[in-house]
Design an enzyme around this catalytic site. Structure first.
Site, PDB file in Angstrom:
ATOM      1  N   PHE A 137      44.073  42.062  38.960  1.00 33.75           N
ATOM      2  CA  PHE A 137      43.350  41.436  40.070  1.00 33.75           C
ATOM      3  C   PHE A 137      43.756  42.148  41.342  1.00 33.75           C
ATOM      4  O   PHE A 137      44.943  42.275  41.634  1.00 33.75           O
ATOM      5  CB  PHE A 137      43.690  39.943  40.181  1.00 33.75           C
ATOM      6  N   ASP A 222      49.934  47.688  43.564  1.00 37.76           N
ATOM      7  CA  ASP A 222      49.474  46.478  44.236  1.00 37.76           C
ATOM      8  C   ASP A 222      50.597  45.452  44.121  1.00 37.76           C
ATOM      9  O   ASP A 222      50.791  44.841  43.074  1.00 37.76           O
ATOM     10  CB  ASP A 222      48.184  45.981  43.565  1.00 37.76           C
ATOM     11  N   LYS A 251      50.151  38.329  50.769  1.00 38.69           N
ATOM     12  CA  LYS A 251      50.699  37.013  50.393  1.00 38.69           C
ATOM     13  C   LYS A 251      51.996  36.655  51.117  1.00 38.69           C
ATOM     14  O   LYS A 251      51.953  36.110  52.208  1.00 38.69           O
ATOM     15  CB  LYS A 251      50.817  36.925  48.866  1.00 38.69           C
TER      16      LYS A 251
HETATM   17  C1  LIG Z   1      46.112  37.568  45.710  1.00 34.11           C
HETATM   18  C2  LIG Z   1      46.053  38.997  45.285  1.00 34.11           C
HETATM   19  C3  LIG Z   1      45.167  39.901  45.887  1.00 34.11           C
HETATM   20  C4  LIG Z   1      44.136  39.470  46.911  1.00 34.11           C
HETATM   21  O1  LIG Z   1      44.716  39.011  48.086  1.00 34.11           O
HETATM   22  P1  LIG Z   1      43.801  38.232  49.165  1.00 34.11           P
HETATM   23  O2  LIG Z   1      44.738  37.995  50.290  1.00 34.11           O
HETATM   24  O3  LIG Z   1      43.301  37.004  48.503  1.00 34.11           O
HETATM   25  O4  LIG Z   1      42.697  39.161  49.519  1.00 34.11           O
HETATM   26  C5  LIG Z   1      45.230  41.226  45.507  1.00 34.11           C
HETATM   27  N1  LIG Z   1      46.105  41.647  44.584  1.00 34.11           N
HETATM   28  C6  LIG Z   1      46.972  40.806  43.979  1.00 34.11           C
HETATM   29  C7  LIG Z   1      47.933  41.340  42.990  1.00 34.11           C
HETATM   30  C8  LIG Z   1      46.962  39.451  44.302  1.00 34.11           C
HETATM   31  O5  LIG Z   1      47.808  38.617  43.684  1.00 34.11           O
END
Ligand SMILES: *Cc1c(COP(=O)(O)O)cnc(C)c1O
Length: 402
Positions: A137, A222, A251
């Site tokens: 994700f 990421d 986050k």
């Molecule tokens: C939550 C998340 C995202 C997206 O972040 P947003 O602030 O909702 O755009 C991207 N990558 C990972 C691994 C995430 O957990």
């Protein structure tokens, strides 16, 4: 106001979320209170966001202080909090340069755009391919849902950007078969968060690093969910000992205030030259002041080592719950990113556990239909861990009919 309730959500909000029935109005540390004054223990921290719990004095102080000074300049000028936060991030990581954004998806969008443009400038248009992993994700923009490895987030939004492929997570042979000199970048979560709290094997990340080097491709980590102390390391790459070219963080970075960062090396930073990318709010003084206050706390070695200790406390209690009920197939993750896969007889019931826990007064998360997820504040008191797990045990006890 009497109409500020769950029913009002359905009347005035787009139905892309399905919020729970309670509406929290106040938080402190790892406790939250709803409109009726009922107290909850928070094992969710948003979704791994409020890394220092709710209303942490250092963050409230930073926000108030900056709020009275200067909110916004846009990027036609730089600002002191942005410079201070970027300097700190560079000091604490592999990175030489920082780009600020407001969300994880935006940080990944910047990372993917930088990777494409870097490859384009170095080798030409044909070197544009991006390889990601199934189950991953990376956000909700069109580029990041395309990079993400879950079909449901793309459905109905096609055509998505071309030149993106996926391989199975932790499958180095598949990555080796897919990568080529036309690969611009490989993007990987060191632990897949939304995909089920699945940690990478060290060999997979090491192998990905080597393959990227062989093919002159960039390695993007990421770390939107795994970053900022979540694993007991400031960033998970430091635990794995594998250094990416680009890393994204969001986050936990603002502890609840929206801020994100893309970190990169001096080798690749120039490809995001003047005018190629930007954000009105990215790097704003408020977000950066809060981010700096947060990093100053989280980067403390004693905080990071306490994350490990607290993780062990969770693990020990979860093991003893499982000894009674036998519903956990695997407890995994790293630090305070904890995934609990349910046994075969409980497949699809993660949501039921979440709902029963909420009834008992515990906020938690799931990661897919079969995995319970905890991502509490990094400084959750031991007493709150124990109290929350006691509520979880009650909820599981009722669901198992004992
Ligand atoms: C939550 C998340 C995202 C997206 O972040 P947003 O602030 O909702 O755009 C991207 N990558 C990972 C691994 C995430 O957990």
């Amino acid at each position: 106001m009497s109409d500020l309730n769950r029913e009002q959500f359905d009347k005035v909000m787009v139905p892309n979320y399905a919020p729970g029935k309670i509406i929290p109005v106040k938080g402190e540390g790892s406790r939250v209170w709803d409109q009726a004054g009922r107290e909850y223990i928070d094992f969710a921290a948003g979704i791994a966001v409020t890394a220092l719990g709710h209303a942490h004095p250092a963050l409230v102080g930073a926000l108030k202080e900056q709020g009275e000074k200067l909110w916004h300049l846009s990027n036609v000028m730089t600002n002191e909090p942005a410079l201070a936060l970027a300097t700190k991030l560079v000091e604490l990581t592999f990175a030489d340069k920082v780009f600020f954004a407001n969300s994880g998806g935006e940080a990944n969008e910047a990372a993917l755009k930088l990777a494409r443009r870097h490859a384009y400038l170095k080798a030409g248009e044909q070197k544009h391919e991006i390889i990601s992993t199934y189950g991953s994700f990376h956000g909700r923009t069109l580029f990041t849902v395309s990079a993400g490895g879950q079909a449901k987030y793309k459905e109905g939004f096609e055509p998505t950007p071309a030149g993106i492929s996926h391989v199975a997570y932790n499958d180095l042979a598949a990555l080796k078969a897919q990568i080529s000199d036309n690969t611009a970048a490989v993007i990987i979560e060191p632990i897949q968060g939304e995909g089920g709290v699945t940690p990478a094997e060290k060999e997979f990340l090491q192998g990905a690093r080597e393959l990227c080097d062989q093919h002159d491709a960039l390695l993007i980590f990421d770390e939107v969910q795994t970053g900022v102390g979540r694993t007991g390391y400031l960033y998970a790459y430091q635990y794995y000992g594998v250094t990416p070219d680009i890393l994204t963080s969001a986050k936990g970075l603002g502890g609840g205030f929206p801020i994100a960062a893309m970190l990169c090396t001096d080798e690749v930073a120039p490809s995001l030259a003047f005018g190629t990318h930007g954000s009105t709010y990215g790097g704003n003084p408020l977000g950066c002041a809060v981010g700096l206050a947060l990093l100053n706390e989280v980067a403390k070695p004693e905080l990071l080592s306490a994350v490990q200790t607290k993780a062990e406390r969770f693990k020990a209690s979860l093991d003893s719950i499982n000894a009674k009920y036998g519903i956990f197939k695997e407890i995994r993750g790293k630090g305070l990113l904890i995934g609990i896969e349910l046994v075969d007889g409980w497949q699809g019931r993660a949501k039921d556990v979440l709902a029963a826990a909420l009834d008992k007064g515990l906020l938690m998360l799931v990661a897919g239909p079969n995995v319970l997820r905890f991502a509490p504040s990094l400084i959750i008191p031991d007493a709150d861990i124990d109290a929350g797990l006691a509520l979880l045990e009650q909820a599981i006890g009722e669901l198992s009919g004992s």
